[in-house]
Design a protein around this motif. Sequence first.
Motif: not given
Length: 288
Positions: A67-77
């Motif tokens: 979330n901090v690094l704004h990794l949207s796909v990884v965060s969602y998974l």
Amino acid sequence: MERIKELANAVWSYIVNIVQLVSFWDILDMAIIAFLIYKLLTFVRKTNSASLIKGIVLLIAATWLSNVLHLSVVSYLLSRAFEMGIFALIVVFQPEIRRILEQMGNSKLSALLSGKQPVGNLESAITQTVLACTDMSDSRTGALIVFERSNNLDAYIKTGTIVDAAPAVELLKNIFYNKAPLHDGAVIIRDGRIAGAACMLPLSANSNISSALGMRHRAGIGMSEKSDAVVVIVSEETGDISVATEGMLRRGLKPDTLEKLIRAELMPEETEKKGFFSKLIGRKNAED
């Protein structure tokens, strides 16, 4: 020097302001959270699930970092995996969760308020049980003796013959004599007195129990899983004495170890006092 006084006064006034802001309900709130954390840590230690907890912590940390690094796909998974993980934990720890809820539901009000049993009766019951188990171990007489604690065992007492008698060596040996009518089942001791004999106990469904253990041991372990009772088992085949508590079995106990273990489980406060006074006496003798 003046600066130090000013700093001390500032710190003191800050502490006073914080204390004034904290109400009784805040303290109660923190105490409940601390108690729940303690219970969680105890649960983790007893179930040997420390590695699983580490995995959950790493998953939470990875989700926060994504979330901090704004990794949207990884965060969602990771967030979806975390949600599914909660359901997985409920399935994995279903037996433990059920046991905790059953123990809470079966707890006696008097035990919740005081948590104590009549000490004189209980001490005598422990002594007589240890002596009887020692004799039955020598003669390889199978025995199953349950000490009730805070969880009410009325449902199991009713499956056998109601008894109201003080435990005595000869009485226990006669009950478990293999030709006696009450030998097939368990004796349940409540408040230092025999409440029932020939009682039927639930068998453990734990698949990790050694195949060398028979029905008597499985019943003893099952009883300790369903309640907070202390269960003493004497093997008919080997004469070994075992104690089951909280789903765990301690095997091959000597009479003195058996007595210490039962006392520690049923009379923890008395055991601590005796241990303290023993240390004092030992220290006095050493000084003399």
